[in-house]
Design a protein around this motif. Structure first.
Motif, PDB file in Angstrom:
ATOM      1  N   SER A  81     -21.324 -20.175   7.507  1.00 14.73           N
ATOM      2  CA  SER A  81     -19.976 -20.676   7.202  1.00 14.73           C
ATOM      3  C   SER A  81     -20.088 -22.016   6.503  1.00 14.73           C
ATOM      4  CB  SER A  81     -19.165 -20.833   8.490  1.00 14.73           C
ATOM      5  OG  SER A  81     -18.909 -19.562   9.042  1.00 14.73           O
ATOM      6  N   LEU A  82     -19.339 -22.142   5.411  1.00 13.96           N
ATOM      7  CA  LEU A  82     -19.382 -23.362   4.613  1.00 13.96           C
ATOM      8  C   LEU A  82     -17.990 -23.980   4.541  1.00 13.96           C
ATOM      9  CD1 LEU A  82     -21.544 -21.999   1.663  1.00 13.96           C
ATOM     10  CD2 LEU A  82     -22.329 -23.467   3.529  1.00 13.96           C
ATOM     11  N   ALA A  83     -17.953 -25.224   4.113  1.00 16.61           N
ATOM     12  CA  ALA A  83     -16.668 -25.905   3.954  1.00 16.61           C
ATOM     13  C   ALA A  83     -15.805 -25.140   2.954  1.00 16.61           C
ATOM     14  CB  ALA A  83     -16.915 -27.331   3.467  1.00 16.61           C
ATOM     15  N   LEU A  86     -15.355 -20.794   3.074  1.00 13.91           N
ATOM     16  CA  LEU A  86     -16.290 -19.824   2.502  1.00 13.91           C
ATOM     17  C   LEU A  86     -17.241 -19.327   3.582  1.00 13.91           C
ATOM     18  CD1 LEU A  86     -17.343 -21.553  -0.842  1.00 13.91           C
ATOM     19  CD2 LEU A  86     -15.495 -19.934  -0.443  1.00 13.91           C
TER      20      LEU A  86
END
Lengths: 200, 120
Positions: A81-83, A86
């Protein structure tokens, strides 16, 4: 990995409004795909299986019956999980042409691929690279540095692999998060230099 | 008046019990990373055990098709048919992975991804 009907750990579920992105981590057997996926994933890596029916190559059946075999293809994958909402899914995939149908399915809608290579047997990654080209999946090559493998300068690796100038080559350690992350960064930078795909 | 339905497959073991004999889903394409969201208020009666398992798994929140496949140990090809049925009956909704037909054409997405990776 023992995954017999395991339940997802707390915090595994998503909100449902994330943007999911698929990246293929391809390479020959034993090159470190599963290690790479596990290093970057923030969930325990999972395994999905697909049953594939293939025509047997060596057929000694003279009765003219279709000679088919069923192969189970397992893919380990992880999630990062990304900022910005995304969610990046990393799929470790067998890159050999005989897994064509599974690869084709996986490549559909994928952003690109990282082809892992081992300096002790670079040639094992060549068919994987050709397969990515055939699938029209842009890729970067990541040489997974094994502790006991010889250390070559990047230029020598490029030459040995006969890589086109525009294909990125990066040396990484699949056990190390920062260096594995950098390999993905190189892939995405490469994708940003490509011409848009024609809309069919 | 409709003629009486024949007893299907009487005396035979049906090979694709889970998918009721079909080998392709009705219409939707479920990618590995399509997110599946269970609808809480839809009744579970008349669902296949697999359909029920999907809804139970997704009750706490959304999961990708690949994750559902791994947790339930269902091959993607079988799961896609189960999901198509759940979609048709209104038990699930889905979120497609990327708005663009080719995610590689989506520059803002690529740039956001780059920022996200660098911030790790």
């Amino acid at each position: 990995m023992d995954s017999a009907h395991c339940d997802p750990a707390a915090g595994t579920h998503l909100g449902g409004d994330e943007t999911a992105i698929k990246v293929v981590i391809a390479g020959p057997f034993g090159v470190g795909k599963t290690t790479y996926v596990g290093t970057l994933s923030d969930i325990a890596p999972l395994r999905t299986e697909e049953v594939m029916t293939t025509a047997s190559v060596a057929s000694d059946d003279l009765r003219g019956l279709p000679n088919k075999t069923e192969t189970t293809v397992a893919m380990d994958f992880g999630r990062l999980s990304l900022a910005g909402g995304l969610v990046l899914y990393l799929f470790g995939a067998p890159g050999q042409p005989r897994f064509k149908s599974v690869l084709q399915d996986l490549a559909r809608g994928a952003l690109g691929a990282l082809v892992l290579a081992d300096t002790r047997r670079l040639e094992a990654s060549y068919p994987v690279m050709s397969e990515m080209e055939r699938l029209d999946l842009p890729y970067a090559v990541a040489v997974n540095r094994f502790p006991d493998a010889p250390d070559y300068p990047e230029a020598a690796l490029r030459e040995a692999m006969d890589l086109p100038a525009q294909t990125p080559l990066v040396v990484c350690d699949a056990r190390e998060r920062g260096s594995s992350r950098d390999a993905l960064v190189r892939l995405v930078e490469h994708l940003l230099t490509l011409d848009p795909e024609p809309i069919p | 008046m409709n003629p009486p339905r024949r007893d299907r497959d009487r005396g035979l073991v049906r090979p694709y019990v889970v998918t009721e004999g079909r080998s392709a889903p009705s219409r939707n394409h479920f990618d590995h990373v399509t997110l599946i969201i269970a609808q809480r208020d839809a009744p579970h009666a008349l669902l296949s055990p697999e359909g029920r398992a999907v809804l139970q798994l997704c009750r706490p929140g959304a999961l990708s098709v690949a994750e559902i496949s791994a947790y339930l140990q269902l091959p993607m090809s079988v799961l896609r048919i189960v999901l198509a049925d759940l979609m048709d009956s209104g038990h699930i909704t889905s979120r497609a992975p990327s708005p663009a037909l080719h995610p590689r054409n989506d520059r803002p997405l690529l740039e956001a991804l780059l920022r996200g990776l660098r911030a790790l």
